[in-house]
Enzyme design. Sequence first.
Site, PDB file in Angstrom:
ATOM      1  N   TYR A  37       0.826  -1.224   0.000  1.00  8.47           N
ATOM      2  CA  TYR A  37       0.000   0.000   0.000  1.00  8.47           C
ATOM      3  C   TYR A  37       0.857   1.269   0.000  1.00  8.47           C
ATOM      4  O   TYR A  37       0.437   2.292  -0.543  1.00  8.47           O
ATOM      5  CB  TYR A  37      -0.997  -0.014   1.167  1.00  8.47           C
TER       6      TYR A  37
ATOM      7  N   GLN B 112     -15.458   3.004  -5.829  1.00  9.30           N
ATOM      8  CA  GLN B 112     -14.766   1.864  -5.215  1.00  9.30           C
ATOM      9  C   GLN B 112     -13.283   2.167  -5.092  1.00  9.30           C
ATOM     10  O   GLN B 112     -12.543   1.401  -4.498  1.00  9.30           O
ATOM     11  CB  GLN B 112     -14.912   0.620  -6.090  1.00  9.30           C
TER      12      GLN B 112
ATOM     13  N   ASP C 196      -8.047   5.816  -4.517  1.00 10.63           N
ATOM     14  CA  ASP C 196      -7.295   7.036  -4.842  1.00 10.63           C
ATOM     15  C   ASP C 196      -8.165   8.275  -4.587  1.00 10.63           C
ATOM     16  O   ASP C 196      -9.366   8.165  -4.330  1.00 10.63           O
ATOM     17  CB  ASP C 196      -6.768   6.976  -6.298  1.00 10.63           C
TER      18      ASP C 196
ATOM     19  N   HIS D  63     -14.568   1.843  -0.442  1.00  9.24           N
ATOM     20  CA  HIS D  63     -13.472   0.954  -0.019  1.00  9.24           C
ATOM     21  C   HIS D  63     -12.320   1.703   0.654  1.00  9.24           C
ATOM     22  O   HIS D  63     -11.201   1.224   0.672  1.00  9.24           O
ATOM     23  CB  HIS D  63     -12.971   0.153  -1.229  1.00  9.24           C
TER      24      HIS D  63
ATOM     25  N   GLY E 146     -16.142   2.175 -15.516  1.00  2.00           N
ATOM     26  CA  GLY E 146     -14.865   1.503 -15.226  1.00  2.00           C
ATOM     27  C   GLY E 146     -14.881   0.550 -14.050  1.00  2.00           C
ATOM     28  O   GLY E 146     -13.929   0.512 -13.284  1.00  2.00           O
ATOM     29  N   THR E 147     -15.964  -0.211 -13.937  1.00  2.00           N
ATOM     30  CA  THR E 147     -15.933  -1.263 -12.907  1.00  2.00           C
ATOM     31  C   THR E 147     -16.411  -2.573 -13.498  1.00  2.00           C
ATOM     32  O   THR E 147     -17.350  -2.601 -14.293  1.00  2.00           O
ATOM     33  CB  THR E 147     -16.746  -0.903 -11.649  1.00  2.00           C
ATOM     34  N   SER E 148     -15.744  -3.658 -13.102  1.00  2.00           N
ATOM     35  CA  SER E 148     -16.086  -4.975 -13.644  1.00  2.00           C
ATOM     36  C   SER E 148     -17.356  -5.522 -12.989  1.00  2.00           C
ATOM     37  O   SER E 148     -17.832  -6.583 -13.370  1.00  2.00           O
ATOM     38  CB  SER E 148     -14.935  -5.944 -13.399  1.00  2.00           C
TER      39      SER E 148
HETATM   40  P1  NAD Z   1     -11.699  -4.005 -11.734  1.00  2.00           P
HETATM   41  O1  NAD Z   1     -10.226  -4.000 -11.903  1.00  2.00           O
HETATM   42  O2  NAD Z   1     -12.343  -5.244 -11.250  1.00  2.00           O
HETATM   43  O3  NAD Z   1     -12.391  -3.583 -13.106  1.00  2.00           O
HETATM   44  C1  NAD Z   1     -11.912  -2.508 -13.845  1.00  2.00           C
HETATM   45  C2  NAD Z   1     -12.819  -2.218 -15.025  1.00  2.00           C
HETATM   46  O4  NAD Z   1     -12.265  -1.086 -15.691  1.00  2.00           O
HETATM   47  C3  NAD Z   1     -12.936  -3.335 -16.057  1.00  2.00           C
HETATM   48  O5  NAD Z   1     -14.307  -3.557 -16.314  1.00  2.00           O
HETATM   49  C4  NAD Z   1     -12.232  -2.774 -17.297  1.00  2.00           C
HETATM   50  O6  NAD Z   1     -12.858  -3.198 -18.512  1.00  2.00           O
HETATM   51  C5  NAD Z   1     -12.423  -1.280 -17.096  1.00  2.00           C
HETATM   52  N1  NAD Z   1     -11.461  -0.403 -17.761  1.00  2.00           N
HETATM   53  C6  NAD Z   1     -10.185  -0.652 -18.131  1.00  2.00           C
HETATM   54  N2  NAD Z   1      -9.647   0.443 -18.728  1.00  2.00           N
HETATM   55  C7  NAD Z   1     -10.603   1.404 -18.714  1.00  2.00           C
HETATM   56  C8  NAD Z   1     -10.664   2.761 -19.149  1.00  2.00           C
HETATM   57  N3  NAD Z   1      -9.614   3.381 -19.719  1.00  2.00           N
HETATM   58  N4  NAD Z   1     -11.831   3.449 -18.963  1.00  2.00           N
HETATM   59  C9  NAD Z   1     -12.904   2.859 -18.379  1.00  2.00           C
HETATM   60  N5  NAD Z   1     -12.896   1.579 -17.948  1.00  2.00           N
HETATM   61  C10 NAD Z   1     -11.762   0.865 -18.099  1.00  2.00           C
HETATM   62  O7  NAD Z   1     -12.001  -2.790 -10.813  1.00  2.00           O
HETATM   63  P2  NAD Z   1     -13.162  -2.505  -9.783  1.00  2.00           P
HETATM   64  O8  NAD Z   1     -14.419  -3.135 -10.278  1.00  2.00           O
HETATM   65  O9  NAD Z   1     -13.117  -1.069  -9.515  1.00  2.00           O
HETATM   66  O10 NAD Z   1     -12.750  -3.286  -8.460  1.00  2.00           O
HETATM   67  C11 NAD Z   1     -11.464  -3.168  -8.019  1.00  2.00           C
HETATM   68  C12 NAD Z   1     -11.255  -3.040  -6.543  1.00  2.00           C
HETATM   69  O11 NAD Z   1      -9.850  -2.813  -6.426  1.00  2.00           O
HETATM   70  C13 NAD Z   1     -11.918  -1.837  -5.943  1.00  2.00           C
HETATM   71  O12 NAD Z   1     -12.576  -2.317  -4.836  1.00  2.00           O
HETATM   72  C14 NAD Z   1     -10.802  -0.884  -5.502  1.00  2.00           C
HETATM   73  O13 NAD Z   1     -10.843  -0.690  -4.109  1.00  2.00           O
HETATM   74  C15 NAD Z   1      -9.512  -1.572  -5.811  1.00  2.00           C
HETATM   75  N6  NAD Z   1      -8.616  -0.792  -6.732  1.00  2.00           N
HETATM   76  C16 NAD Z   1      -8.595   0.575  -6.705  1.00  2.00           C
HETATM   77  C17 NAD Z   1      -7.767   1.289  -7.568  1.00  2.00           C
HETATM   78  C18 NAD Z   1      -7.756   2.808  -7.487  1.00  2.00           C
HETATM   79  O14 NAD Z   1      -8.107   3.372  -6.467  1.00  2.00           O
HETATM   80  N7  NAD Z   1      -7.385   3.532  -8.562  1.00  2.00           N
HETATM   81  C19 NAD Z   1      -6.971   0.626  -8.484  1.00  2.00           C
HETATM   82  C20 NAD Z   1      -7.006  -0.774  -8.496  1.00  2.00           C
HETATM   83  C21 NAD Z   1      -7.835  -1.475  -7.607  1.00  2.00           C
END
Ligand code: NAD
Length: 227
Positions: A53, A86, A89, A104, A170-172
Site C-alpha cells: 500500500y 470503489q 485514490d 473501499h 470503469g468497474t467490472s
Molecule cells: P476491476 O479491476 O475489477 O475492473 C476494472 C474495469 O475497468 C474493467 O471492467 C475494465 O474493462 C475497465 N477499464 C479498463 N480500462 C478502462 C478505461 N480506460 N476506462 C474505463 N474503464 C476501463 O475494478 P473494480 O471493479 O473497480 O474493483 C477493483 C477493486 O480494487 C476496488 O474495490 C478498488 O478498491 C480496488 N482498486 C482501486 C484502484 C484505485 O483506487 N485507482 C486501483 C485498483 C484497484
Amino acid sequence: MKKVVVFTGAGISVESGLPTFRGSDGLWEGHRVEDVATPEAWLKDPELVQAFYNKRRADCLSARPNHAHLKLAELEKDYDIHIITQNIDDLHERAGSSKVLHLHGQITKSQSSINPSLVYDIEGAEIKRGEQCELGSQLRPHVVWFGEAVPNMEQAYKLAREAEVFVTIGTSLQVYPAANLIFETKPNCKLILIDPNAENYNVPPVVHKISEKASVGVDYLAELLAK
Ligand code: NAD
C-alpha cells in the site's frame, strides 16, 4: 437539478496511470489479492501489506486526474452529481468533485488496527512500522479489505434509490456488495454503463452501454444528460 449518481471503479483511473485490479494475469500489481488485501494477509505478513500500500500510495500521489474525473467535476454546474467510488485514490477530489463517497476507503489515510473508526491523514507516502494510533496499535491503511464490512454501503444504497440517472464507469461489477447498487435504482431511473468492455457485461437490457474508455465515454454522457 437532476440527480445523477455516478458509480466509479478502477477503470476511471487507468488513463491517470493507475492500473486496474484484475489484469489479464488476475493479479493486482503482481500480487494475489489474498496476499495483500485481506485481514489474514495483515496478520500473516504486515510488512508485505504495508509495503504494497505504501507503493500504491506513492503511485496515487504522483498521478493526476484525467479528463473523465475533470468532466464529472465540471458537470456539477448543471446537475446534482454524487460520486460513489470503489477507488481508494483521491483523483475525484483533486479533480474538484464535491460529493464523493468512498466505499473501499482512502489510501491517503491511515487507521487504527484495533478500532477502524480512528482515521488519520498521512504525511507523505508511507505508513512506517511503529507508527501508532492513540490506543497504541500499529497504523494500517484506511482501506476496506476483502472480507471486511463496507461501512458506507447503506449511504450508497440510499443514493442509488434517489438517482434519476445512475451511471457506472470503469468497474467490472465483480466486487460485492457494491455491484448490487445498480439493482437498487428506481424503475424509471436512466441507467448508463461506460466501460471499454461494456458489451460483455451481463446487465439488464435497459442499460445504455457506452463501449469506450472513460475519457471518451464522459463526453457521450454529457450529451445524453443534456437531451
Ligand atoms: P476491476 O479491476 O475489477 O475492473 C476494472 C474495469 O475497468 C474493467 O471492467 C475494465 O474493462 C475497465 N477499464 C479498463 N480500462 C478502462 C478505461 N480506460 N476506462 C474505463 N474503464 C476501463 O475494478 P473494480 O471493479 O473497480 O474493483 C477493483 C477493486 O480494487 C476496488 O474495490 C478498488 O478498491 C480496488 N482498486 C482501486 C484502484 C484505485 O483506487 N485507482 C486501483 C485498483 C484497484
